[in-house]
Design a protein around this motif. Structure first.
Motif, short mmCIF file in Angstrom:
data_model
loop_
_atom_site.label_atom_id
_atom_site.label_comp_id
_atom_site.label_asym_id
_atom_site.label_seq_id
_atom_site.Cartn_x
_atom_site.Cartn_y
_atom_site.Cartn_z
N ALA A 27 11.55 -2.39 8.97
CA ALA A 27 11.05 -0.89 8.26
C ALA A 27 9.72 0.30 7.86
O ALA A 27 9.17 0.87 8.78
CB ALA A 27 13.02 -0.11 8.95
N PHE A 28 10.58 0.21 6.54
CA PHE A 28 9.21 0.84 5.96
C PHE A 28 8.75 -0.49 4.74
O PHE A 28 9.33 -0.17 3.39
CB PHE A 28 10.90 2.02 4.95
CG PHE A 28 11.31 2.64 5.77
CD1 PHE A 28 10.72 3.96 6.79
CD2 PHE A 28 12.81 2.52 6.45
CE1 PHE A 28 11.05 4.84 7.53
CE2 PHE A 28 13.14 3.08 7.17
CZ PHE A 28 12.48 4.21 8.08
N PRO A 29 8.17 -0.34 4.52
CA PRO A 29 7.01 -1.53 4.36
C PRO A 29 6.03 -0.72 2.92
O PRO A 29 5.43 -1.73 2.26
CB PRO A 29 6.35 -2.29 5.17
CG PRO A 29 5.60 -1.10 6.31
CD PRO A 29 6.89 -0.28 6.42
N GLY A 30 5.61 0.16 2.85
CA GLY A 30 5.26 0.55 2.23
C GLY A 30 3.38 0.87 2.51
O GLY A 30 3.52 0.77 3.80
N GLN A 31 2.33 0.89 2.32
CA GLN A 31 1.14 0.31 2.52
C GLN A 31 0.08 -0.11 1.78
O GLN A 31 0.03 -0.21 0.43
CB GLN A 31 0.78 1.94 3.26
CG GLN A 31 -0.72 1.65 4.03
CD GLN A 31 -1.95 2.85 4.50
OE1 GLN A 31 -0.78 3.55 4.86
NE2 GLN A 31 -2.81 2.84 4.45
N GLY A 32 -1.02 -0.89 2.17
CA GLY A 32 -1.41 -1.96 1.49
C GLY A 32 -2.77 -1.11 1.21
O GLY A 32 -3.87 -0.27 1.89
N TYR A 33 -3.25 -0.90 -0.40
CA TYR A 33 -4.14 -0.41 -1.11
C TYR A 33 -4.93 -0.98 -1.83
O TYR A 33 -4.51 -1.38 -2.87
CB TYR A 33 -4.11 1.36 -1.41
CG TYR A 33 -3.36 2.32 -0.95
CD1 TYR A 33 -3.48 3.66 -0.08
CD2 TYR A 33 -1.76 2.24 -0.39
CE1 TYR A 33 -3.27 4.29 0.63
CE2 TYR A 33 -0.87 3.07 0.12
CZ TYR A 33 -1.13 4.45 1.01
OH TYR A 33 -0.60 5.08 1.38
N THR A 34 -6.32 -1.07 -1.20
CA THR A 34 -7.72 -1.45 -2.44
C THR A 34 -7.87 -0.72 -3.63
O THR A 34 -8.03 0.52 -3.70
CB THR A 34 -8.61 -1.82 -1.95
OG1 THR A 34 -8.62 -2.28 -0.37
CG2 THR A 34 -9.28 -3.28 -2.72
N SER A 35 -7.28 -1.78 -4.75
CA SER A 35 -7.68 -1.15 -5.97
C SER A 35 -9.16 -1.23 -6.46
O SER A 35 -9.87 -1.80 -5.51
CB SER A 35 -6.87 -1.28 -7.54
OG SER A 35 -6.85 -2.98 -6.96
#
Length: 263
Positions: free
Chosen positions: A143-151
């Protein structure tokens, strides 16, 4: 009349003292891991202004050849404290001793490329505060997976805000609980397996968020034990290691090789 005048004077003095005290306080706002404040200087300058927590980190930034990144570029930085670096180096030395190899006695023995690769996991382009990240629920990732961000290292990390429950107690007995209505806690997480990015995340909680130097935002990661920065209090206890795990740190350092001790 005298009594009324005296009472008014006392009230005015009391109000003045409250306002004066409030003005003297650090301008940070801290609420269960969330800190809002400004710093009149770069991210690098901010880190250098807190040597108790970041003296080793600023050395690593210099060894990695990344001073300009933290001094001039617009970035969001999840700042690991110095103690997390020492924990990882200690783990590296334990591994080297077990392998019959020379240990690391100086940070300079670890090559700049290794420091840069690991440090870059914590750095993201642009400015992002807690309010800019989606919700994460580590017990309900569907339901609430966060999100991917590229470092800036090129590796995708998961970032999300944990919405804690608001719980009321009477003595030691829980009387009421409101789901997701409590304090909010920012997390940055290492994703071990991109094929299944919601499983096995290595989470790093933030102790103080939304610190705003002139060239971006700093979110200070919780260290082992309570993290206390003047003007704040901490509610998090963590066992974060620089590089997210000792194993990842060791593998990265070894992949570039370790320099011998120089006089």
């Amino acid at each position: 009349m005298m009594n009324k005048l005296t009472l008014k004077a006392i009230i005015l003095i009391a109000v003045s003292m409250v306002l004066f005290t409030a003005c003297q306080k650090d301008k940070y706002y801290f609420d269960s891991g969330t800190q809002k404040g400004t710093y009149n200087g770069s991210i690098l300058a901010y880190l250098k202004s807190k040597p108790v927590y970041f003296d080793t980190l600023t050395r690593v930034i210099e060894l990695a050849g990344m001073n300009d990144v933290f001094d001039k570029q617009n970035i969001t930085f999840f700042a690991p404290t110095s103690s997390t670096i020492y924990k990882s180096v200690k783990g590296l030395n334990a591994y080297l001793r077990q392998s019959g190899k020379d240990t690391v006695s100086k940070l300079e023995q670890i090559k700049p490329e290794a420091w840069r690769e690991i440090l870059s996991l914590y750095v993201f382009k642009g400015t992002s505060k807690l309010k800019d990240y989606p919700q994460i629920d580590t017990l309900n990732m569907a339901a609430f997976p966060g999100q991917g961000y590229t470092s800036i290292s090129g590796r995708t990390m998961n970032i999300g805000v944990l919405y804690n429950d608001a719980v009321a107690y009477e003595g030691n007995v829980e009387k009421s609980r409101v789901k997701y209505a409590g304090y909010r806690q920012l997390f940055v997480s290492y994703i071990p397996n991109y094929a299944d990015p919601k499983v096995g995340l290595i989470n790093a909680p933030v102790a103080s968020s939304d610190i705003s130097p002139t060239n971006g935002v700093v979110h200070v990661l919780a260290q082992e034990g309570f993290l206390v920065i003047p003007g704040t209090t901490s509610v998090w206890k963590s066992k974060h290691n620089f590089g997210f795990t000792t194993g990842l740190f060791i593998n990265t350092v070894q992949s570039y090789g370790i320099l011998p001790v120089t006089p």
